[in-house]
Design an enzyme around this catalytic site. Structure first.
Site, PDB file in Angstrom:
ATOM      1  N   ARG A 117      -0.731  -5.543   4.610  1.00 33.12           N
ATOM      2  CA  ARG A 117      -0.032  -4.988   3.450  1.00 33.12           C
ATOM      3  C   ARG A 117       1.198  -4.212   3.921  1.00 33.12           C
ATOM      4  O   ARG A 117       1.154  -3.539   4.958  1.00 33.12           O
ATOM      5  CB  ARG A 117      -0.952  -4.050   2.659  1.00 33.12           C
ATOM      6  CG  ARG A 117      -2.161  -4.725   2.059  1.00 33.12           C
ATOM      7  CD  ARG A 117      -3.062  -3.729   1.335  1.00 33.12           C
ATOM      8  NE  ARG A 117      -3.622  -2.730   2.247  1.00 33.12           N
ATOM      9  CZ  ARG A 117      -4.534  -1.813   1.898  1.00 33.12           C
ATOM     10  NH1 ARG A 117      -4.960  -1.771   0.629  1.00 33.12           N
ATOM     11  NH2 ARG A 117      -4.998  -0.954   2.777  1.00 33.12           N
ATOM     12  N   GLU A 135     -11.467   4.298  -5.092  1.00 31.83           N
ATOM     13  CA  GLU A 135     -11.585   2.840  -5.014  1.00 31.83           C
ATOM     14  C   GLU A 135     -12.043   2.233  -6.350  1.00 31.83           C
ATOM     15  O   GLU A 135     -12.853   2.809  -7.073  1.00 31.83           O
ATOM     16  CB  GLU A 135     -12.590   2.446  -3.930  1.00 31.83           C
ATOM     17  CG  GLU A 135     -12.149   2.768  -2.513  1.00 31.83           C
ATOM     18  CD  GLU A 135     -11.018   1.873  -2.042  1.00 31.83           C
ATOM     19  OE1 GLU A 135     -10.737   0.861  -2.692  1.00 31.83           O
ATOM     20  OE2 GLU A 135     -10.398   2.202  -1.013  1.00 31.83           O
ATOM     21  N   ARG A 194       0.868  -1.180   0.000  1.00 29.04           N
ATOM     22  CA  ARG A 194       0.000   0.000   0.000  1.00 29.04           C
ATOM     23  C   ARG A 194       0.904   1.229   0.000  1.00 29.04           C
ATOM     24  O   ARG A 194       1.757   1.388   0.867  1.00 29.04           O
ATOM     25  CB  ARG A 194      -0.890  -0.021   1.243  1.00 29.04           C
ATOM     26  CG  ARG A 194      -1.753   1.223   1.452  1.00 29.04           C
ATOM     27  CD  ARG A 194      -2.816   1.318   0.354  1.00 29.04           C
ATOM     28  NE  ARG A 194      -3.880   2.221   0.743  1.00 29.04           N
ATOM     29  CZ  ARG A 194      -3.845   3.549   0.707  1.00 29.04           C
ATOM     30  NH1 ARG A 194      -2.736   4.163   0.305  1.00 29.04           N
ATOM     31  NH2 ARG A 194      -4.886   4.258   1.059  1.00 29.04           N
TER      32      ARG A 194
END
Length: 216
Positions: free
Chosen positions: A158, A115, A107
């Protein structure tokens, strides 16, 4: 003059030698040579097949070893920076890389793009464009460098990183293109000032989300 009668046993004791057929011995030798040649050919074939198998195994092992070798981080980065191979883009702020052969989701720090793949939310305005923008600078097989901040992973496991490819700081690039809005998730603020400055420039340039031509 009388002759002495011959002893008839002389004829029974004589061994009559059977004439040898022409080339008979040569024919037998040829048959033996033929069997030997076939045997040698079969043995050579087996060894060649084994050699090919061994070579294939060694080549596969060497390729696997090569693919799992750590990539070198160029000069100019911090000591904890990690080089990785780009695998694919998930969306405008999330990618997948391979670190020493293991895939990791990354990320991008201090940016937030619209999104496109959220499991419970629809595709947002500018989401597909943001994904295309990051694909414009990151391609599968690229060597990228990851720089980290205080917190290494988020709640989704992440990696949280600044991503660099060649001379491009991707987090900053996404903000300059008008797709990466500044985002602060404590305590990671290492790249926040750079992203904020780039975002301000994107607004002035009417880039990305600021474009009057953006359909949504």
């Amino acid at each position: 003059m009388s002759s002495r009668p011959q002893d008839p046993r002389r004829f029974t004791r004589r061994r009559v030698q059977r004439p040898e057929l022409p080339h008979a011995g040569r024919a037998r030798d040829s048959r033996r040579d033929g069997k030997g040649t076939r045997r040698r050919s079969w043995t050579q074939g087996v060894w060649m097949w084994l050699a090919v198998v061994v070579l294939a195994i060694l080549s596969a092992g060497a390729l696997n070893w090569w693919n799992h070798q750590p990539l070198e981080v160029p000069e100019g980065f911090s000591d904890d920076a990690v080089a990785a191979e780009m695998v694919r883009v998930i969306d405008g702020d999330t990618i997948v890389v391979a670190v020493e052969g293991e895939e990791e989701r990354v990320r991008l720090l201090n940016i937030d793009t619209p999104e496109t793949v959220h499991p419970s939310e629809p595709v947002e305005c500018g989401g597909p464009e943001a994904s295309e923008a990051i694909r414009g600078v990151l391609s599968p097989g690229d060597v990228v460098v990851l720089e980290f901040d205080e917190e290494l992973r988020d709640r989704y496991d992440r990696l949280l990183a600044g991503v660099f490819v060649d001379d491009i700081f991707v987090n900053e690039h996404m903000a300059l293109e008008g797709w990466g809005e500044p985002a602060y998730f404590a305590p990671n603020d290492r790249f926040l000032a750079i992203v904020e400055e780039a975002w301000t420039q994107a607004e002035a340039d009417e880039a990305g989300m600021f474009s009057p031509q953006l359909a949504c």
